[in-house]
Scaffold this motif. Structure first.
Motif, PDB file in Angstrom:
ATOM      1  N   SER A 106       0.824  -1.211   0.000  1.00 20.11           N
ATOM      2  CA  SER A 106       0.000   0.000   0.000  1.00 20.11           C
ATOM      3  C   SER A 106       0.857   1.259   0.000  1.00 20.11           C
ATOM      4  CB  SER A 106      -0.930   0.006   1.215  1.00 20.11           C
ATOM      5  OG  SER A 106      -1.837  -1.056   1.136  1.00 20.11           O
ATOM      6  N   LEU A 107       1.919   1.247   0.787  1.00 21.20           N
ATOM      7  CA  LEU A 107       2.809   2.409   0.819  1.00 21.20           C
ATOM      8  C   LEU A 107       3.430   2.665  -0.549  1.00 21.20           C
ATOM      9  CD1 LEU A 107       4.676   1.886   4.206  1.00 21.20           C
ATOM     10  CD2 LEU A 107       2.976   3.647   3.678  1.00 21.20           C
ATOM     11  N   LYS A 108       3.741   1.600  -1.255  1.00 21.99           N
ATOM     12  CA  LYS A 108       4.413   1.751  -2.540  1.00 21.99           C
ATOM     13  C   LYS A 108       3.445   2.083  -3.671  1.00 21.99           C
ATOM     14  CE  LYS A 108       7.803  -0.441  -5.503  1.00 21.99           C
ATOM     15  NZ  LYS A 108       8.785  -1.498  -5.627  1.00 21.99           N
ATOM     16  N   TYR A 109       2.356   1.333  -3.779  1.00 26.33           N
ATOM     17  CA  TYR A 109       1.502   1.464  -4.961  1.00 26.33           C
ATOM     18  C   TYR A 109       0.240   2.287  -4.740  1.00 26.33           C
ATOM     19  CZ  TYR A 109       4.530  -2.070  -6.951  1.00 26.33           C
ATOM     20  OH  TYR A 109       5.621  -2.751  -7.411  1.00 26.33           O
ATOM     21  N   LYS A 110      -0.282   2.329  -3.551  1.00 25.36           N
ATOM     22  CA  LYS A 110      -1.499   3.110  -3.319  1.00 25.36           C
ATOM     23  C   LYS A 110      -1.185   4.530  -2.886  1.00 25.36           C
ATOM     24  CE  LYS A 110      -4.598  -0.689  -2.340  1.00 25.36           C
ATOM     25  NZ  LYS A 110      -5.510  -1.295  -1.373  1.00 25.36           N
ATOM     26  N   TRP A 111      -0.200   4.683  -2.008  1.00 22.65           N
ATOM     27  CA  TRP A 111       0.130   5.997  -1.485  1.00 22.65           C
ATOM     28  C   TRP A 111       1.369   6.590  -2.130  1.00 22.65           C
ATOM     29  CZ3 TRP A 111      -0.580   3.121   3.625  1.00 22.65           C
ATOM     30  CH2 TRP A 111      -1.936   2.989   3.895  1.00 22.65           C
ATOM     31  N   ASN A 112       1.987   5.878  -3.074  1.00 24.00           N
ATOM     32  CA  ASN A 112       3.143   6.354  -3.864  1.00 24.00           C
ATOM     33  C   ASN A 112       4.280   6.885  -2.997  1.00 24.00           C
ATOM     34  OD1 ASN A 112       1.901   5.726  -6.343  1.00 24.00           O
ATOM     35  ND2 ASN A 112       0.729   7.636  -6.238  1.00 24.00           N
ATOM     36  N   LEU A 113       4.547   6.206  -1.897  1.00 24.98           N
ATOM     37  CA  LEU A 113       5.636   6.623  -1.023  1.00 24.98           C
ATOM     38  C   LEU A 113       6.995   6.302  -1.652  1.00 24.98           C
ATOM     39  CD1 LEU A 113       6.266   7.859   1.744  1.00 24.98           C
ATOM     40  CD2 LEU A 113       6.341   5.555   2.664  1.00 24.98           C
ATOM     41  N   PHE A 114       7.050   5.190  -2.402  1.00 27.09           N
ATOM     42  CA  PHE A 114       8.281   4.795  -3.072  1.00 27.09           C
ATOM     43  C   PHE A 114       8.079   4.881  -4.576  1.00 27.09           C
ATOM     44  CE2 PHE A 114       7.994   2.122   0.782  1.00 27.09           C
ATOM     45  CZ  PHE A 114       9.034   2.686   1.481  1.00 27.09           C
ATOM     46  N   THR A 115       9.143   5.220  -5.279  1.00 23.39           N
ATOM     47  CA  THR A 115       9.046   5.232  -6.741  1.00 23.39           C
ATOM     48  C   THR A 115       9.150   3.809  -7.258  1.00 23.39           C
ATOM     49  OG1 THR A 115      11.427   5.522  -6.952  1.00 23.39           O
ATOM     50  CG2 THR A 115      10.079   7.525  -6.909  1.00 23.39           C
ATOM     51  N   TYR A 116       8.525   3.564  -8.400  1.00 20.57           N
ATOM     52  CA  TYR A 116       8.580   2.245  -9.004  1.00 20.57           C
ATOM     53  C   TYR A 116       8.550   2.378 -10.515  1.00 20.57           C
ATOM     54  CZ  TYR A 116       3.496   2.973  -9.100  1.00 20.57           C
ATOM     55  OH  TYR A 116       2.255   3.485  -9.287  1.00 20.57           O
ATOM     56  N   ILE A 139       2.754  -3.365 -10.131  1.00 26.18           N
ATOM     57  CA  ILE A 139       2.403  -4.781  -9.956  1.00 26.18           C
ATOM     58  C   ILE A 139       1.024  -4.828  -9.310  1.00 26.18           C
ATOM     59  CG2 ILE A 139       3.021  -6.951  -8.849  1.00 26.18           C
ATOM     60  CD1 ILE A 139       5.929  -5.928  -8.831  1.00 26.18           C
ATOM     61  N   PRO A 140       0.031  -5.393 -10.007  1.00 23.37           N
ATOM     62  CA  PRO A 140      -1.299  -5.501  -9.402  1.00 23.37           C
ATOM     63  C   PRO A 140      -1.260  -6.400  -8.162  1.00 23.37           C
ATOM     64  CG  PRO A 140      -1.362  -6.117 -11.733  1.00 23.37           C
ATOM     65  CD  PRO A 140       0.068  -5.917 -11.361  1.00 23.37           C
ATOM     66  N   PHE A 141      -2.168  -6.121  -7.236  1.00 25.34           N
ATOM     67  CA  PHE A 141      -2.204  -6.883  -5.989  1.00 25.34           C
ATOM     68  C   PHE A 141      -2.457  -8.362  -6.242  1.00 25.34           C
ATOM     69  CE2 PHE A 141      -4.123  -8.316  -1.979  1.00 25.34           C
ATOM     70  CZ  PHE A 141      -3.072  -7.997  -1.137  1.00 25.34           C
ATOM     71  N   SER A 142      -3.213  -8.681  -7.282  1.00 27.69           N
ATOM     72  CA  SER A 142      -3.513 -10.083  -7.589  1.00 27.69           C
ATOM     73  C   SER A 142      -2.247 -10.867  -7.936  1.00 27.69           C
ATOM     74  CB  SER A 142      -4.519 -10.179  -8.741  1.00 27.69           C
ATOM     75  OG  SER A 142      -3.983  -9.586  -9.907  1.00 27.69           O
ATOM     76  N   GLN A 143      -1.223 -10.188  -8.439  1.00 30.00           N
ATOM     77  CA  GLN A 143       0.034 -10.865  -8.758  1.00 30.00           C
ATOM     78  C   GLN A 143       0.945 -11.002  -7.543  1.00 30.00           C
ATOM     79  OE1 GLN A 143       1.965  -9.025 -12.082  1.00 30.00           O
ATOM     80  NE2 GLN A 143       0.314  -9.537 -13.505  1.00 30.00           N
TER      81      GLN A 143
END
Length: 186
Positions: free
Chosen positions: A74-84, A88-92
């Motif tokens: 969540s910190l990485k993909y929902k709240w964009n705390l880390f760059t990526y 990666i979808p949660f299902s994967q």
């Protein structure tokens, strides 16, 4: 009764694995059965009286490992705390979550987290947990370096995961210890 339950569960795993023998999930079922035997079977012979407590601790560990993974996701993909680079979808994340859970539960088991001592203090458990998570993180990085030849994960998310794991596992385990003490004293 405990041996009967273990045999029943292992029989169910065996039948399910046979039915799904052409499906890749059968390999995961075999691995889960091995984890089940190592956590319950190996430790049950020492003291059958603590079966409920060990089972609760095992479930708490599974929840806290996956909770920490979800918070990091969540910190990485929902709240964009880390760059990526790649989303990666949660299902994967289901398959990696299974492997990460198995890694930590096996590591906790090997490092003695499930050894139940009647007069233990939570502070002692917390020190052991911190030591185990630090060694587990080092083991994970070493294994990735050895198997992949490089480290694919950034250090900051890995350290954040370890901290979240320590905090969540401590909180959940403290509640579990209170519950098992209440349960044994009733």
């Amino acid at each position: 009764l405990a041996v009967f339950i273990i045999n029943l569960i292992m029989g169910i795993f065996g039948i399910t694995t046979y039915i799904l023998r052409d499906n890749p999930i059968s390999v995961i079922l075999i691995f889960v059965a091995g984890v089940f035997l190592s956590v319950l079977g190996v430790h049950l012979y020492r003291n059958i009286l603590y079966f409920i407590e060990r089972s609760v601790f095992f479930l708490v560990d599974m929840v806290s490992v996956n909770f920490a993974l979800y918070i990091l996701y969540s910190l990485k993909y929902k709240w964009n705390l880390f760059t990526y680079d790649v989303y990666i979808p949660f299902s994967q994340m289901i398959a990696p979550a299974i492997w990460i859970s198995l890694f930590w539960v096996l590591f906790f088991s090997v490092m003695g987290i499930y050894e139940i001592r009647p007069n233990r203090y939570f502070a002692d458990y917390f020190k052991t947990l911190v030591r185990v998570v630090v060694f587990g993180t080092i083991a994970f990085v070493t294994a990735e370096l050895f198997l992949e030849g490089k480290i694919e994960i950034s250090v900051l998310p890995l350290m954040l995961y370890a901290i979240i794991l320590i905090v969540s596992n401590s909180a959940f385990k403290y509640i579990a210890i209170l519950y098992t003490r209440w349960y044994s004293n009733r």
